[in-house]
Scaffold this motif. Sequence first.
Motif, PDB file in Angstrom:
ATOM      1  N   LEU A 228       0.841  -1.190   0.000  1.00 45.74           N
ATOM      2  CA  LEU A 228       0.000   0.000   0.000  1.00 45.74           C
ATOM      3  C   LEU A 228       0.879   1.244   0.000  1.00 45.74           C
ATOM      4  N   ASP A 229       0.516   2.223  -0.836  1.00 43.12           N
ATOM      5  CA  ASP A 229       1.275   3.472  -0.816  1.00 43.12           C
ATOM      6  C   ASP A 229       0.720   4.390   0.274  1.00 43.12           C
ATOM      7  N   GLU A 230       1.232   5.616   0.349  1.00 45.01           N
ATOM      8  CA  GLU A 230       0.851   6.526   1.423  1.00 45.01           C
ATOM      9  C   GLU A 230      -0.625   6.912   1.381  1.00 45.01           C
ATOM     10  N   SER A 231      -1.239   6.820   0.208  1.00 41.50           N
ATOM     11  CA  SER A 231      -2.658   7.150   0.082  1.00 41.50           C
ATOM     12  C   SER A 231      -3.563   5.937   0.265  1.00 41.50           C
ATOM     13  N   GLY A 232      -2.956   4.763   0.511  1.00 43.12           N
ATOM     14  CA  GLY A 232      -3.740   3.545   0.704  1.00 43.12           C
ATOM     15  C   GLY A 232      -4.026   2.779  -0.571  1.00 43.12           C
ATOM     16  N   GLU A 233      -3.465   3.251  -1.693  1.00 42.68           N
ATOM     17  CA  GLU A 233      -3.660   2.554  -2.961  1.00 42.68           C
ATOM     18  C   GLU A 233      -2.721   1.351  -3.054  1.00 42.68           C
ATOM     19  N   SER A 234      -3.223   0.263  -3.634  1.00 41.16           N
ATOM     20  CA  SER A 234      -2.446  -0.968  -3.735  1.00 41.16           C
ATOM     21  C   SER A 234      -1.535  -0.961  -4.958  1.00 41.16           C
ATOM     22  N   TYR A 235      -0.364  -1.499  -4.790  1.00 40.31           N
ATOM     23  CA  TYR A 235       0.564  -1.680  -5.906  1.00 40.31           C
ATOM     24  C   TYR A 235       1.447  -2.884  -5.572  1.00 40.31           C
ATOM     25  N   TYR A 236       2.256  -3.321  -6.527  1.00 38.41           N
ATOM     26  CA  TYR A 236       3.101  -4.486  -6.296  1.00 38.41           C
ATOM     27  C   TYR A 236       4.564  -4.073  -6.172  1.00 38.41           C
ATOM     28  N   GLY A 237       5.171  -4.518  -5.083  1.00 37.65           N
ATOM     29  CA  GLY A 237       6.602  -4.375  -4.895  1.00 37.65           C
ATOM     30  C   GLY A 237       7.219  -5.763  -4.874  1.00 37.65           C
ATOM     31  N   HIS A 238       8.438  -5.854  -4.346  1.00 41.55           N
ATOM     32  CA  HIS A 238       9.134  -7.131  -4.343  1.00 41.55           C
ATOM     33  C   HIS A 238       9.784  -7.386  -2.993  1.00 41.55           C
ATOM     34  N   VAL A 239       9.618  -8.609  -2.521  1.00 40.49           N
ATOM     35  CA  VAL A 239      10.121  -8.946  -1.189  1.00 40.49           C
ATOM     36  C   VAL A 239      11.635  -8.782  -1.127  1.00 40.49           C
ATOM     37  N   CYS A 240      12.335  -9.166  -2.186  1.00 39.96           N
ATOM     38  CA  CYS A 240      13.796  -9.148  -2.135  1.00 39.96           C
ATOM     39  C   CYS A 240      14.364  -7.735  -2.060  1.00 39.96           C
ATOM     40  N   LYS A 241      13.774  -6.802  -2.803  1.00 38.76           N
ATOM     41  CA  LYS A 241      14.333  -5.456  -2.891  1.00 38.76           C
ATOM     42  C   LYS A 241      13.658  -4.488  -1.926  1.00 38.76           C
ATOM     43  N   ASP A 242      12.337  -4.532  -1.833  1.00 41.41           N
ATOM     44  CA  ASP A 242      11.603  -3.619  -0.949  1.00 41.41           C
ATOM     45  C   ASP A 242      11.537  -4.152   0.475  1.00 41.41           C
ATOM     46  N   GLY A 243      11.764  -5.434   0.658  1.00 41.72           N
ATOM     47  CA  GLY A 243      11.760  -6.092   1.960  1.00 41.72           C
ATOM     48  C   GLY A 243      13.105  -6.755   2.172  1.00 41.72           C
ATOM     49  N   PRO A 244      13.175  -7.890   2.866  1.00 40.19           N
ATOM     50  CA  PRO A 244      12.030  -8.677   3.324  1.00 40.19           C
ATOM     51  C   PRO A 244      11.294  -8.086   4.522  1.00 40.19           C
ATOM     52  N   VAL A 245      11.885  -7.010   5.120  1.00 39.44           N
ATOM     53  CA  VAL A 245      11.232  -6.381   6.269  1.00 39.44           C
ATOM     54  C   VAL A 245      10.390  -5.205   5.778  1.00 39.44           C
ATOM     55  N   PHE A 246       9.109  -5.198   6.161  1.00 37.29           N
ATOM     56  CA  PHE A 246       8.190  -4.137   5.756  1.00 37.29           C
ATOM     57  C   PHE A 246       7.508  -3.527   6.984  1.00 37.29           C
ATOM     58  N   PRO A 247       7.278  -2.212   6.978  1.00 37.42           N
ATOM     59  CA  PRO A 247       6.372  -1.661   7.993  1.00 37.42           C
ATOM     60  C   PRO A 247       5.017  -2.340   7.826  1.00 37.42           C
ATOM     61  N   MET A 248       4.414  -2.778   8.915  1.00 38.17           N
ATOM     62  CA  MET A 248       3.201  -3.599   8.797  1.00 38.17           C
ATOM     63  C   MET A 248       2.077  -2.873   8.067  1.00 38.17           C
ATOM     64  N   ASP A 249       2.022  -1.557   8.178  1.00 41.00           N
ATOM     65  CA  ASP A 249       0.933  -0.814   7.541  1.00 41.00           C
ATOM     66  C   ASP A 249       1.119  -0.666   6.041  1.00 41.00           C
ATOM     67  N   ARG A 250       2.288  -1.031   5.541  1.00 41.02           N
ATOM     68  CA  ARG A 250       2.518  -0.969   4.092  1.00 41.02           C
ATOM     69  C   ARG A 250       2.097  -2.250   3.398  1.00 41.02           C
ATOM     70  N   LEU A 251       1.829  -3.305   4.153  1.00 39.99           N
ATOM     71  CA  LEU A 251       1.459  -4.577   3.547  1.00 39.99           C
ATOM     72  C   LEU A 251      -0.046  -4.635   3.306  1.00 39.99           C
ATOM     73  N   ALA A 252      -0.435  -4.914   2.067  1.00 39.23           N
ATOM     74  CA  ALA A 252      -1.856  -5.086   1.757  1.00 39.23           C
ATOM     75  C   ALA A 252      -2.361  -6.361   2.435  1.00 39.23           C
ATOM     76  N   PRO A 253      -3.667  -6.433   2.722  1.00 37.00           N
ATOM     77  CA  PRO A 253      -4.205  -7.626   3.404  1.00 37.00           C
ATOM     78  C   PRO A 253      -3.841  -8.936   2.713  1.00 37.00           C
ATOM     79  N   GLU A 254      -3.809  -8.942   1.395  1.00 40.16           N
ATOM     80  CA  GLU A 254      -3.521 -10.194   0.684  1.00 40.16           C
ATOM     81  C   GLU A 254      -2.054 -10.595   0.775  1.00 40.16           C
ATOM     82  N   ALA A 255      -1.188  -9.704   1.235  1.00 38.79           N
ATOM     83  CA  ALA A 255       0.232 -10.033   1.391  1.00 38.79           C
ATOM     84  C   ALA A 255       0.464 -11.051   2.502  1.00 38.79           C
ATOM     85  N   LEU A 256      -0.481 -11.097   3.444  1.00 37.14           N
ATOM     86  CA  LEU A 256      -0.367 -12.027   4.567  1.00 37.14           C
ATOM     87  C   LEU A 256      -1.445 -13.111   4.506  1.00 37.14           C
TER      88      LEU A 256
END
Length: 256
Positions: A228-256
């Motif tokens: 999720l971006d700052e406005s709450g819109e969904s987009y796709y990132g990548h676990v290897c480059k953007d993660g593997p650690v993410f702020p929990m509020d940035r993960l869309a519900p389907e990510a978990l």
Amino acid sequence: MKQYDSILCPLAEKRELAPGIFDFWLECPDLAALAQPGQFAQIYLPGHSLRRPISICGIDREKGRLRFVFQIRGQGTAQLAEYRTGDRVEILAPLGQGFPLDKTKRTLLVGGGIGVPPLLGAAERLGEKAVALLGFRNKEAVILEKDFQAAGAKVLVATDDGSYGFHGLVTGLAQKEGFDVLLACGPAPMLRAAKALAQERGAAGYLSLEQRMACGVGACLGCAVALLDESGESYYGHVCKDGPVFPMDRLAPEAL
């Protein structure tokens, strides 16, 4: 700063911590100087087209070593487990985004199974500010408990079958624990429970995702994750480059 060149690192120490779970210390001074808790390495094994992603468990800058704890889950990790001290392991590291650590804040570390090792480096940095909640299937599967204690963390253990420690979900250990920040790594159901716990307590939360990764640097696009971006819109990132650690509020519900 990231290192994208593979390096052959001698295997300095090897142990089997539990059935099928191995503990490697690799000599790699240049990589140890760069690594942060929560990052990972891509390990190449001869005869396999894809590298194996394995989280960094410990960082010893003084000796110039990185620690990896992994479980045999297929042919690649079974082959890796056959390495002997003195053998050289080809790794690409350190990769990804690690855990944000604040030594002034009481931090809850929640790990499940093989998701426990990535949290040890955080405990070693946080010392007495860390409370480690470690969950395993049974007593035989418990690993690294003494390592977390040696780091200065308060350690509580849960097992699914009640054969050791608390009988129940690892997040059930948090009832009497106050904390400002939560860091978690483990299977998706545990991460969902950890996120709910952090939200309930009004704490910041950072979740480390487990994902198959082919390249480890965002080139193959194989580890896409809904964010999720700052406005709450969904987009796709990548676990290897953007993660593997993410702020929990940035993960869309389907990510978990």
